[in-house]
Design a protein around this motif. Structure first.
Motif, PDB file in Angstrom:
ATOM      1  N   PRO A 398     -17.020   0.980  -6.272  1.00  0.00           N
ATOM      2  CA  PRO A 398     -15.785   1.499  -5.519  1.00  0.00           C
ATOM      3  C   PRO A 398     -15.838   1.190  -3.982  1.00  0.00           C
ATOM      4  O   PRO A 398     -16.229   1.994  -3.176  1.00  0.00           O
ATOM      5  N   TYR A 443      -9.599   3.690  -9.534  1.00  0.00           N
ATOM      6  CA  TYR A 443      -8.998   3.169  -8.278  1.00  0.00           C
ATOM      7  C   TYR A 443      -8.283   1.912  -8.329  1.00  0.00           C
ATOM      8  O   TYR A 443      -7.351   1.706  -7.815  1.00  0.00           O
ATOM      9  N   SER A 446      -5.033   2.516  -9.885  1.00  0.00           N
ATOM     10  CA  SER A 446      -4.167   3.152  -8.890  1.00  0.00           C
ATOM     11  C   SER A 446      -3.481   2.156  -7.929  1.00  0.00           C
ATOM     12  O   SER A 446      -2.537   2.164  -7.411  1.00  0.00           O
ATOM     13  N   ASP A 447      -4.631   1.153  -7.466  1.00  0.00           N
ATOM     14  CA  ASP A 447      -3.922   0.123  -6.699  1.00  0.00           C
ATOM     15  C   ASP A 447      -2.781  -0.465  -7.428  1.00  0.00           C
ATOM     16  O   ASP A 447      -1.948  -0.901  -6.714  1.00  0.00           O
ATOM     17  N   GLN A 496     -12.209  13.570  -7.814  1.00  0.00           N
ATOM     18  CA  GLN A 496     -11.796  12.044  -7.698  1.00  0.00           C
ATOM     19  C   GLN A 496     -10.818  11.506  -8.781  1.00  0.00           C
ATOM     20  O   GLN A 496      -9.760  10.761  -8.263  1.00  0.00           O
ATOM     21  N   ALA A 500      -6.632  10.894  -7.826  1.00  0.00           N
ATOM     22  CA  ALA A 500      -5.907   9.910  -8.126  1.00  0.00           C
ATOM     23  C   ALA A 500      -4.608  10.461  -8.626  1.00  0.00           C
ATOM     24  O   ALA A 500      -3.404   9.922  -8.553  1.00  0.00           O
TER      25      ALA A 500
END
Length: 546
Positions: A398, A443, A446-447, A496, A500
């Motif tokens: 991360p 993550y 998500s990006d 977390q 998201a």
């Protein structure tokens, strides 16, 4: 110069002889008693004649007293041949002024009101409407109106609505808990909790929400059963709400999962004994295979040896040939091949993602991938590119730098979006992956979704490829969340994941109903985790709707 006798001036009296005689005659006639009696007799006779001219006597009218009978009044003289039949009211004497008890003068009809009067009337009407709404909201008995009809603060009287308004929800109740509680009466079409956004709403210590059913009858049974039921210490108030659009399929159905669980084997082979059988046949040769087929022909667990068109038999034949060619159990060649001359073309499955492979320096993979692009058709993820992506995912932490490099690699290979998404999905559904690594890979997803709107060729396809894979990904994240025993780590992991989801909802990447289903999938079983004595009293966390 003096005045002459016998002349008349403009302001003097007549001094001639004729004028003096006339004045003396009038004086004698007026003083004559006989003449006075004659005038009086004519005056009295005028009242006795039937159609003689009549006089109207004067009088007074007191506003504080009722008017006298109009029949006693003498009518006015009318110019017609017959006397009038309508008697007007007597005039008011100028000496009789209204006293203090006289009524106030009335407003003349049609007179325009002042702007200030209109403004005050508007304020008064608004205040009355607010008071009526307040009485309706707080004065309604639980579960319905005063006449016994179930209602709610959002009830519009629509007889076809399937949406229910939920009042007095505990702040710890989330969408997954509502689905679990209400789905026993029928499939759920949508669910929404109105999370507080201001300090005043937080101080109320209660929320509200909505849940809609696919069928009206199910919603009616839910109102009858759930209205007044205590949920986490708060008594629910359930009533009809405004109708909302329903999805083609329900987002939550309370029944056991019937889908075939993934086995991790190519072609999703469901018989784990295939790998053992292949291992024994490689060790003891074709004779062992013949013996196995002769003795287990009636055993369902070995049907893969006889059902030639089943996925298990396809996997068995490919796996046996691959191992005979020197491939390893967890790594094999993915190029198409033929088992015999002029035989059918076999396309091996992709190598599944494995977290336990020890990677070496991948600097050589980048050069090999550049050479490989010329040999693979466009829209296909080559072997070297796949291996490079798998190595990135295994090393992913991360950290912004690691996630940025992996995201750029995915955007560059967006023309092979389905294959890229398959590799990322495999890395996220592994059960033994550490939670921190799963968060890093989430993550990355998500990006990728955020940058799928870039003006890069085929970037939009990544979002389309991810959408059908996300339910499986969040089901795996749910299992990881429920498997964490430590309360603080469990809450950190939950927050977390939900952060998201909250970001995706803000970006409006997917429809709201789809986002609600993902939230419900991840929070499935979290209510039991909250009631666990070891985690009781922990923070309820955040929600995708907060």
């Amino acid at each position: 110069m003096g005045f002459q006798s016998g002349k008349t001036t403009g302001f003097g009296r007549s001094r001639d002889k004729f004028g003096k005689l006339t004045a003396k005659a009038d004086l004698r006639r007026n003083n004559d008693p006989n003449n006075l009696q004659k005038v009086y007799n004519e005056f009295v006779a005028s009242f006795e004649a039937e159609y003689a001219p009549k006089f109207v006597p004067g009088g007074t009218l007191n506003p504080s007293q009722p008017p006298s009978d109009s029949s006693s009044q003498t009518p006015y003289m009318s110019p017609c041949s017959q006397p009038p039949t309508v008697v007007p009211p007597a005039p008011v004497s100028s000496l009789e002024l209204p006293g203090p008890e006289a009524p106030a003068p009335q407003v003349v009809p049609g007179r325009k009101k002042r702007n200030l009067d209109l403004f005050m009337e508007e304020l008064k009407r608004g205040q009355e409407e607010r008071e009526n709404r307040h009485k309706t909201r707080h004065g309604r008995p639980i579960g319905g109106d005063s006449d016994g009809r179930p209602g709610g603060s959002h009830d519009t009287g629509d007889p076809s609505t399937t949406n229910l308004y939920l009042g007095n929800l505990s702040p710890q109740v989330n969408e997954e808990m509502i689905c679990r509680a209400f789905a026993q009466y029928g499939p759920i079409g949508s669910v929404k909790v109105m999370w507080p956004r201001t300090q005043e709403e937080f101080d109320r210590n209660r929320n509200c929400g909505f849940v809609s059913f696919m069928q009206r009858a199910d919603a009616a049974r839910a109102i009858k059963a759930m209205d007044g039921v205590s949920m986490l210490g708060h008594m629910l108030s359930v009533g009809w709400g405004k109708a909302v659009p329903l999805p083609p399929k329900p987002i939550f159905v309370l029944e056991e999962d019937t889908d075939t669980p993934p086995t991790g084997l190519p072609f999703n082979a469901q018989i784990p004994k295939i790998a053992t059988a292949v291992e024994r046949i490689l060790r003891y040769g074709p004779a062992f295979e013949a013996l196995l087929m002769d003795r287990e022909w009636n055993n369902p667990e070995f049907s893969f040896l006889f059902s030639y068109e089943s996925p298990e038999h396809v996997y068995y034949r490919w796996k046996l040939f691959s191992m005979l060619q020197g491939d390893r159990h967890n790594n094999w060649r993915t190029e198409p091949f033929r088992m015999f001359f002029n035989g059918p073309l076999w396309i091996p499955p992709d190598v599944p993602f494995d977290d336990h492979i020890i990677d070496e320096d991948d600097s050589d993979l980048e050069a090999e991938e550049l050479n490989e692009r010329d040999n693979f058709p466009k829209g296909t993820l080559g072997r070297q590119a796949r291996l490079r992506l798998q190595r990135m995912l295994r090393k992913l932490q991360p950290k912004r730098g690691d996630i940025l490099r992996a995201m750029m690699f995915v955007i560059e290979h967006a023309d092979a979006s389905d294959q890229v998404v398959d590799v990322i999905t495999q890395s996220l559904v592994l059960e033994d992956t550490p939670p921190s690594v799963k968060i890093a890979r989430l993550y990355l997803v998500s990006d990728i979704l955020f940058n799928s709107g870039m003006s890069v060729p085929h970037a939009w396809q990544l979002r389309k490829s991810f959408q059908p894979k996300l339910p499986e990904i969040f089901a795996s994240l749910n299992r990881t969340y429920l498997s964490i025993d430590a309360r603080l780590k469990s809450e950190q992991f939950k927050n977390q994941v939900l952060s998201a989801l909250q970001a995706w909802e803000k970006w409006m990447i997917f429809p709201q109903l789809f986002m609600a289903s993902l939230t419900g999938t991840f929070l499935k079983g979290s209510s039991d985790k909250l009631r666990d004595p070891e985690v009781e009293g922990g923070s309820p966390g955040i929600s995708a709707y907060s």
